[in-house]
Design a protein around this motif. Structure first.
Motif, PDB file in Angstrom:
ATOM      1  N   TYR A 120       0.810  -1.224   0.000  1.00 23.15           N
ATOM      2  CA  TYR A 120       0.000   0.000   0.000  1.00 23.15           C
ATOM      3  C   TYR A 120       0.844   1.275   0.000  1.00 23.15           C
ATOM      4  O   TYR A 120       0.537   2.217  -0.751  1.00 23.15           O
ATOM      5  CB  TYR A 120      -0.981   0.009   1.174  1.00 23.15           C
ATOM      6  CG  TYR A 120      -2.051   1.065   0.996  1.00 23.15           C
ATOM      7  CD1 TYR A 120      -3.143   0.841   0.161  1.00 23.15           C
ATOM      8  CD2 TYR A 120      -1.939   2.312   1.599  1.00 23.15           C
ATOM      9  CE1 TYR A 120      -4.101   1.818  -0.049  1.00 23.15           C
ATOM     10  CE2 TYR A 120      -2.896   3.293   1.398  1.00 23.15           C
ATOM     11  CZ  TYR A 120      -3.977   3.042   0.569  1.00 23.15           C
ATOM     12  OH  TYR A 120      -4.920   4.014   0.363  1.00 23.15           O
ATOM     13  N   PRO A 121       1.901   1.366   0.807  1.00 27.50           N
ATOM     14  CA  PRO A 121       2.687   2.616   0.800  1.00 27.50           C
ATOM     15  C   PRO A 121       3.323   2.914  -0.555  1.00 27.50           C
ATOM     16  O   PRO A 121       3.699   4.064  -0.829  1.00 27.50           O
ATOM     17  CB  PRO A 121       3.764   2.353   1.863  1.00 27.50           C
ATOM     18  CG  PRO A 121       3.175   1.316   2.762  1.00 27.50           C
ATOM     19  CD  PRO A 121       2.380   0.426   1.845  1.00 27.50           C
ATOM     20  N   THR A 122       3.451   1.896  -1.404  1.00 27.44           N
ATOM     21  CA  THR A 122       4.104   2.098  -2.709  1.00 27.44           C
ATOM     22  C   THR A 122       3.111   2.329  -3.841  1.00 27.44           C
ATOM     23  O   THR A 122       3.532   2.629  -4.966  1.00 27.44           O
ATOM     24  CB  THR A 122       4.956   0.865  -3.068  1.00 27.44           C
ATOM     25  OG1 THR A 122       4.093  -0.252  -3.346  1.00 27.44           O
ATOM     26  CG2 THR A 122       5.896   0.498  -1.923  1.00 27.44           C
ATOM     27  N   LEU A 123       1.835   2.177  -3.557  1.00 27.53           N
ATOM     28  CA  LEU A 123       0.846   2.250  -4.633  1.00 27.53           C
ATOM     29  C   LEU A 123       0.587   3.692  -5.069  1.00 27.53           C
ATOM     30  O   LEU A 123       0.281   4.554  -4.238  1.00 27.53           O
ATOM     31  CB  LEU A 123      -0.476   1.622  -4.197  1.00 27.53           C
ATOM     32  CG  LEU A 123      -0.516   0.102  -4.021  1.00 27.53           C
ATOM     33  CD1 LEU A 123      -1.914  -0.336  -3.577  1.00 27.53           C
ATOM     34  CD2 LEU A 123      -0.129  -0.608  -5.319  1.00 27.53           C
ATOM     35  N   PRO A 124       0.681   3.949  -6.364  1.00 31.17           N
ATOM     36  CA  PRO A 124       0.221   5.244  -6.883  1.00 31.17           C
ATOM     37  C   PRO A 124      -1.291   5.196  -7.062  1.00 31.17           C
ATOM     38  O   PRO A 124      -1.936   4.207  -6.682  1.00 31.17           O
ATOM     39  CB  PRO A 124       0.930   5.322  -8.237  1.00 31.17           C
ATOM     40  CG  PRO A 124       0.980   3.881  -8.686  1.00 31.17           C
ATOM     41  CD  PRO A 124       1.177   3.062  -7.423  1.00 31.17           C
TER      42      PRO A 124
END
Length: 748
Positions: A120-124
């Motif tokens: 989730y922290p990496t999702l654009p």
């Protein structure tokens, strides 16, 4: 403002008292409720059956492994459907952990959530750019909210199974940024009055309750304090995002779209969709903060809304497709299983709801489902009787209504729509109607133009034909002036107006009436539709009588279509059929209609067309004047991708008139047996319809003459609906006196 302030104070005080005394689960399942359920397992059939089905399904999912793909697809695509399946699986696995005390379910939930916390922290933003509010896991924030509403429940169920370190990881990397993205990161989605925002509000509120995060809870209840939204921004449906100065948040979404009768202004299809977040969050608030008395908010509107929805169904339990609505959606959906359970448990244990739950044949696996299961086991169920009812629209009940007339056996149903616009999901069809018999659509509302979650059809989203056809007035059984839709088909105009109820009277089950006026659909034109249901020995089945009056300051063409289901059997007039199909018109939905036949009347007469739907015959009898036209049309023109159904209609046209009236009767009669191949009573019992002469323009009168020369005469006062007013007028040289706005006289 006083209520909102008081509600906030009470909530804050309550929170401070209980903040240090939390135990889990405490949202949908409760700690005490789980213990009670465990003691009952194996003894309550409907609960045990539901539990076993869920267990089998979840065991198969666990065996298949963990699937958390990087998002890329629209609705109907693999990644969309996989993440959608995950939210259901996680919620149900959490419930199984609580009820069966098997750690494998808690471990599975945690393992899946850890994967989400990694990505989730990496999702654009989602790579599909179609939405006005793109999500991260899904193409729109709406589906992201769906996910969090369900997964919050799973997290609540395994909360105590996890260590503090594990909870901190999930909250820091997944739940808090997720909630912030849906709210502060997507104000155009979160801060509005719409079913989308309800899901967003509830998603943030549910995870806030699990984590005891008061800031998130306040956002959910009251909306964002500041959002910098352009009030002219539109969503994907062409609806405006927000009105300047409008209150937002969960409570505002209870206040504005719901009428005091529980009708939701977007229509029953989206009311069904929104009822899950409305009811599940209310249950969570009631369980965790009972002192807030959320089920008493706005005079108990949430419980009323469940009853309203159940009444907005045909004999098969399918919702009337008013506004954007997919046909076939019914109270067998999981949203209504949940809503019926919650309404029964928190709304006074009404035994009639148990009969609906028995039909649904499954329950929600929580305290409310246990209450329903016990009620059914103890044989407390009583029939849910769908009666004739008027459901008001508008937050204060003053923006029109939906009127439903039903026969005593509940098989016959007439639905007339005279509501407000219905937000961005509204259609331009004031004074429209649909007619059901024995669960069948006889004269239909088209519904929406969309193939929900079918990827090949525009990624499962709305088709362009929803705007060019389904929303246009010609797609409905209502009057159209000069081939132009009501309010020019413009949301900004339509949303400022609503129809006005004139009369709704079902006190006499043999003659029920609904009547409403519309003065804003076309500038300078007044419309008044009156529909009656007559049950009389002269007719085999209830008779639908339709009187559509129009009056304008200038000359116009007026069309009145009837969209029927079935096969034409016969007509009593001649018509021409073209060798090559042509379009009925060029725009406003007319470009989607093929002209299949046409008759131009040379003299005034009663036109009749008989068709067969399943095993029953139906005849439309309509009074036509000289130069009136009768058109046979079919949907499908300008539709190269076959996005529209090829449904037929009759269209009655009155060209070049300033004022007049369409008087029509729909008669169900006879039967056809496919085994014996015998047709019974296949002909109409109506000989003719006449419009009676009255010198007073405040009245309209008509007569129906049967083939046995039985005459039924009706008179309606169109300016005074008071049921105590006395009237005396002369009709065709004969005096008529009565009390109330209308009368019916039968002559043998």
């Amino acid at each position: 403002m006083n209520f909102y302030y008081s509600f906030f104070v009470v909530f804050s005080i309550a929170f401070s008292i209980h903040a240090n005394a939390q135990e889990h689960p405490n949202l949908i399942l409760t700690k005490s409720g789980v213990e009670t359920i465990k003691k009952q397992l194996g003894t309550i059939p409907i609960f045990d059956t539901t539990l076993n089905k869920v267990k089998n399904a979840i065991d198969q999912e666990i065996a298949s492994g963990i699937h958390v793909p990087i998002p890329k697809d629209m609705a109907g695509g693999y990644t969309h459907d996989r993440h959608k399946k995950n939210w259901i699986t996680l919620q149900q696995a959490g419930v199984l952990y609580q009820l069966l005390a098997d750690d494998k379910y808690a471990k599975y939930v945690h393992d899946v959530l850890k994967e989400y916390a990694k990505i989730y922290p990496t999702l654009p933003l989602h790579p599909q750019t179609r939405s006005y509010a793109r999500g991260k896991i899904f193409w729109q924030c709406l589906n992201d909210s769906n996910w969090l509403v369900y997964v919050s429940q799973a997290y609540d169920c395994i909360y105590d199974y996890l260590s503090k370190k594990e909870r901190d990881n999930l909250e820091k990397n997944l739940f808090i940024p997720y909630a912030n993205f849906l709210s502060e990161g997507s104000p155009q989605f979160f801060n509005r009055i719409h079913n989308h925002s309800t899901w967003g509000n509830v998603a943030v509120g549910m995870i806030g309750l699990v984590m005891d995060n008061q800031e998130l809870i306040d956002r959910a209840l009251y909306g964002l304090k500041s959002d910098n939204i352009d009030p002219n921004q539109k969503d994907n449906d062409g609806g405006f995002i927000k009105t300047k100065g409008q209150k937002t948040g969960f409570l505002a979404n209870l206040d504005e779209p719901f009428s005091p009768d529980g009708y939701y202004t977007e229509g029953p299809y989206y009311q069904r969709y929104a009822m899950y977040p409305f009811m599940i969050f209310a249950e969570a608030l009631q369980n965790k903060k009972p002192e807030l008395k959320i089920f008493e908010y706005k005079n108990g509107v949430l419980i009323k809304a469940v009853y309203a929805l159940l009444n907005l169904t045909n004999a098969n339990g399918e919702f009337f497709p008013l506004n954007d609505g997919q046909k076939g959606m019914s109270y067998y959906s999981r949203e209504l299983v949940s809503a019926v359970n919650i309404a029964y448990h928190f709304g006074g244990n009404d035994p009639s709801l148990l009969s609906i739950a028995k039909q649904q044949n499954r329950i929600q696996l929580d305290d409310t489902g246990l209450s329903v299961a016990l009620g059914i086991q103890q044989k407390k169920a009583k029939p849910f009787i769908k009666k004739s009812i008027e459901l008001r629209d508008g937050s204060d009940g003053t923006q029109g209504s939906v009127g439903i007339l039903r026969s005593k056996n509940q098989q016959f149903g007439l639905v007339m729509k005279y509501t407000a616009q219905g937000l961005s999901h509204g259609h331009y069809d004031k004074l429209s109607f649909s007619y059901y018999n024995k669960g069948n659509e006889i004269l239909q509302d088209y519904g929406l133009a969309r193939f929900v979650n079918i990827e090949q059809k525009n990624g499962g989203g709305y088709l362009k034909e929803n705007k060019t056809w389904a929303k246009q007035s010609i797609a409905h059984n209502t009057i159209i002036q000069d081939e132009i839709s009501h309010f020019e088909g413009k949301f900004k105009i339509g949303s400022t107006h609503h129809s006005e109820k004139y009369l709704f009277d079902v006190s006499n089950p043999k003659l029920q009436i609904v009547s409403a006026k519309e003065d804003n659909a076309y500038p300078g034109t007044n419309l008044h539709r009156t529909m009656l249901v007559l049950e009389d020995n002269d007719f085999e089945n209830p008779l639908v009588i339709d009187v559509m009056q129009f009056k304008s300051k200038t000359t116009h063409q007026f069309d009145l279509p009837f969209y029927y289901n079935g096969q034409i059997i016969d007509t009593n007039f001649e018509y021409s059929s073209p060798e090559t199909l042509t379009k009925v018109g060029e725009k406003n939905g007319y470009q989607h209609l093929w002209l299949e036949g046409k008759s131009i009347l040379k003299e005034e007469r009663t036109l009749q067309t008989t068709w067969k739907t399943n095993q029953t015959f139906y005849t439309l009898s309509t009074l036509a004047k000289q130069n009136d036209e009768f058109l046979f049309t079919r949907i499908g023109a300008n539709d190269p991708n076959f996005n529209l159904r090829r449904d037929p209609s009759f269209l009655i046209r009155k060209p070049k008139q300033e004022e007049g009236v369409f008087i029509s009767v729909v008669e169900a009669h006879g039967s056809y047996n496919y085994v014996t191949e015998i047709a019974n009573n296949a002909h109409s019992n109506i000989k003719k319809i006449t419009k009676n002469s009255t010198k007073n323009k405040n009245y309209v009168s008509w007569s129906i003459l049967t083939k046995k020369d039985k005459k039924h005469t009706f008179v309606l006062c169109t300016t005074d609906s008071n049921n105590k007013t006395s009237h005396t007028i002369t009709i065709n040289g004969k005096p008529f006196s009565w009390v109330g706005p209308y009368t019916h006289n039968k002559e043998n």
